[in-house]
Scaffold this active site. Structure first.
Site, short mmCIF file in Angstrom:
data_model
loop_
_atom_site.label_atom_id
_atom_site.label_comp_id
_atom_site.label_asym_id
_atom_site.label_seq_id
_atom_site.Cartn_x
_atom_site.Cartn_y
_atom_site.Cartn_z
N ARG A 276 0.87 -1.18 0.00
CA ARG A 276 0.00 0.00 0.00
C ARG A 276 0.91 1.22 0.00
NH1 ARG A 276 -5.43 -0.36 1.82
NH2 ARG A 276 -5.24 1.89 2.00
N HIS B 5 -14.77 -0.54 -2.06
CA HIS B 5 -14.75 -0.70 -0.60
C HIS B 5 -15.83 0.15 0.03
CE1 HIS B 5 -10.76 -1.29 -2.27
NE2 HIS B 5 -10.56 -2.18 -1.32
N LYS C 19 -12.73 -7.28 -7.01
CA LYS C 19 -12.53 -7.19 -5.55
C LYS C 19 -13.61 -6.31 -4.92
CE LYS C 19 -9.73 -5.64 -1.72
NZ LYS C 19 -8.75 -4.68 -1.24
N LYS D 200 -27.53 -19.07 25.51
CA LYS D 200 -27.78 -20.46 25.90
C LYS D 200 -29.27 -20.80 25.91
CE LYS D 200 -23.50 -21.22 28.43
NZ LYS D 200 -22.86 -21.83 29.60
N ASP E 90 -21.85 -28.61 29.98
CA ASP E 90 -21.28 -28.02 31.21
C ASP E 90 -21.49 -28.93 32.41
OD1 ASP E 90 -20.23 -25.68 30.22
OD2 ASP E 90 -22.05 -24.51 30.52
N GLY F 74 -25.82 -19.01 36.26
CA GLY F 74 -25.89 -19.97 35.15
C GLY F 74 -25.04 -21.21 35.38
N ALA F 75 -23.79 -21.02 35.82
CA ALA F 75 -22.91 -22.16 36.03
C ALA F 75 -23.46 -23.04 37.16
CB ALA F 75 -21.50 -21.68 36.36
N ASN G 134 -25.91 -18.92 48.47
CA ASN G 134 -25.80 -17.76 47.58
C ASN G 134 -26.00 -16.46 48.34
OD1 ASN G 134 -25.40 -16.77 44.92
ND2 ASN G 134 -27.55 -16.16 44.87
N TYR H 51 -11.41 -20.32 35.92
CA TYR H 51 -10.18 -20.84 35.31
C TYR H 51 -9.13 -19.76 35.07
CZ TYR H 51 -12.78 -19.65 31.05
OH TYR H 51 -13.51 -19.01 30.11
#
Ligand code: NAP
Length: 533
Positions: free
Chosen positions: A34, A132, A158, A309, A353, A384-385, A404, A476
């Site tokens: 370029r 473009h 292109k 999910k 899971d 959720g987990a 909780n 993790y």
């Protein structure tokens, strides 16, 4: 052949030539120089072409087409003409369709530099006509493609535009597939990655990549390293099956490196991409439906993460068609994280899971899932987990207590699966066989936090923890949380969240490929990415 093309913004001769050498080392077949801000001296361009380590495209993109060249057209033309005066010619010269259509003088001059079918062959250089749009898919995209196809001088079509959704990629593939002339059809931005990686699968002339993350010339351009290694460039072909992780955002997902490395190790002809889809169900439905309706894509399935999910369950229920199924426990959990497209086109949604959490703990306890019956399990968190974890352990007969911060949420979750709820404070006097942290307490950057106060040697919970008790942290990042470090010091069996992550991925891998996932590869790649993140 689809050329892997390194995009190089030229600032000086030596910098650009050095970058081309580096591009060759990284596996590029071609470079695009370029020259927008490079020079006023046309001889510099001639020299650049003569000394290039790789065959090249010469492009001088004006500001009105998203480039940086702001000089006059006469000078620009002179720079492009000089690209073709040396003994070595550029492989291609790129010119904007708008400029080409506007000026007869430019058409005439450029025809002397590139291969012109109407004249005796005087050059091997092909003309790329390009268009473009950095905002959206242009309304007249198809008219532009037709004009390029009909221009005798144009060897390569292109088009590049800003993708608004993953669906734009499908139109790019369709344009490439028309095969009127060699075609480059690329979508820019985060949603356009598929068009760049899968250019080879669909037989585009080339795709662009940057040498490193800072030197790209268009939004969403991957690096050569990413496209070569992470997205398995050398293995891609027309039959490659496509998988991905659907979420929003998904830019930092660890799943692409893990699954792609798995495909490498298990010699699976597949590629796994990030698939960003905005939150609303209608976006999910429209995108997934169109990907499924494109058989040449060989879309084999996806990991599905936050916030989709629940959307996945609904989609398979409502749109799956004959033979499609939702796993019963995923239905009870109210969330699925895996989509499988079966060979007959029917869909299967399931939740890997809960199985990953179950198996990680069973391995820690050295028992089969049936052995969980009667075990006391403390689940910390009710999001959720936790939901997937509670469903899985309750299903196998464990006695679960949900702790909780917001007790009402704990009660609601526990009651749904016939289990018990308690306040977070009650953890201090608990005596479970298994503790599972499903909160982000202790997650990077807050690494000195822990949901269990084990540091106090005199506390009841500290006295309870020891050999025979399993502590599993679903976090993790970091791999060794404070909770795990202290529990291990107290003699507990500890399990990091990476085990859940790799196992939920491994179950998906098995479902999609029929092969056992290379777990060690998954672990190594995940650990490597966590270390560098
Ligand atoms: P979520 O739906 O947002 O739920 C978060 C839970 O943590 C809620 O119960 C919340 O309590 C609780 N919580 C949050 N901050 C807290 C704090 N400062 N003190 C006490 N409780 C707090 O999140 P999620 O999707 O379940 O994810 C939770 C964790 O699981 C994350 O750390 C994630 O890394 C991990 N995870 C790991 C994997 C894996 O494969 N290893 C998979 C999924 C998730 P309230 O109800 O009171 O708000």
């Amino acid at each position: 052949m689809t050329y892997l093309t390194a995009a190089i913004a030229v600032h000086s001769l030596e910098q650009a030539l050095g970058a081309a050498v580096r591009a060759a080392e990284l596996g590029a077949d071609l470079v695009e120089y370029r020259i927008d801000t490079f020079t006023d001296d046309p001889n510099d361009v001639t020299e650049l072409v003569q000394r290039s380590a790789l065959p090249c495209i010469i492009t001088c993109r004006p500001t009105w087409e998203g480039g940086a060249y702001d000089g006059d057209e006469q000078t620009r033309l002179s720079l492009l003409e000089h690209a073709g005066v040396g003994a070595r010619k550029p492989a291609y010269i790129d010119l904007e369709l708008a400029a080409f259509e506007k000026s007869a003088n430019l058409r005439q001059k450029i025809s002397l530099v590139v291969d012109d079918p109407d004249r005796p062959r005087q050059s091997d250089t092909g003309l790329i006509l390009s268009s473009h749009d950095f905002e959206q898919r242009p309304a007249d995209l198809l008219r532009k493609v037709k004009d390029m196809a009909e221009a005798p001088l144009c060897r390569v079509i292109k088009v590049a535009w800003q993708a608004r959704s993953l669906r734009d990629n499908l139109e790019a593939f369709e344009l490439i597939g028309q095969q009127v002339k060699p075609t480059i059809a690329l979508c820019m931005g985060e949603c356009g990655l598929a068009s760049r990686v899968l250019a080879k699968k669909f037989g585009a002339l080339l795709t662009f990549a940057s040498i490193d993350g800072d030197t790209g010339t268009a939004p969403g351009q991957p690096t050569l390293g990413e496209i070569k290694k992470l997205y398995r460039w050398d293995s891609l072909n027309a039959d490659t099956r496509v998988f991905g992780v659907i979420g929003y955002p998904v830019g930092h997902s660890m799943s692409p490196p893990v699954h792609n490395a798995g495909f490498d190790a298990a010699e699976v002809n597949g590629v796994y991409l990030p698939m960003p889809i905005p939150t609303e169900y209608e976006h999910f439905k429209a995108t997934v439906a169109t990907w499924l309706a494109t058989p040449e894509l060989h879309f084999g399935g996806a990991s599905v993460t936050i916030p989709h999910k629940e959307n996945l369950l609904r989609f398979v229920r409502e749109e799956g068609g004959a033979g499609s199924e939702v796993e019963a426990l995923a239905e009870r959990i109210g969330a699925a994280n895996t989509l499988q497209v079966r060979e007959d086109g029917s869909l299967y949604a399931c939740n890997t899971d809960y199985a990953a959490a179950l198996d990680a703990v069973c391995d820690g306890l050295k028992i089969q899932r049936d052995g969980l019956a009667g075990k006391q399990v403390a689940v910390i968190g009710a999001g959720g987990a936790a939901r997937a974890v509670v469903a899985g352990f309750a299903h196998y007969g464990a006695t679960v207590t949900v702790y909780n911060r917001t007790v009402d949420r704990a009660i609601e979750l526990a009651e749904q699966f016939g289990e018990t709820a308690a306040k977070l404070d009650d953890l201090a006097s608990s005596n479970a066989d298994v503790y599972i942290n499903c909160t982000p307490i202790g997650m990077h950057p807050d690494v000195e936090a822990s949901p269990l106060d084990i540091s106090n040697q005199q506390s009841a919970i500290r006295n309870h923890l020891g050999p025979g008790v399993v502590v599993f942290d679903t976090i993790y990042n970091p791999i060794q949380t404070k909770l795990l470090r202290e529990a291990a010091a107290a003699g507990c069996e500890t399990i990091p969240g990476t085990e859940m992550f790799v196992r939920q991925g491994a179950a998906q891998f098995k479902l999609w490929t029929g092969k056992d996932a290379p777990l060690e590869v998954f672990r190594d790649v995940l650990a490597g990415h966590l270390k560098s993140s």
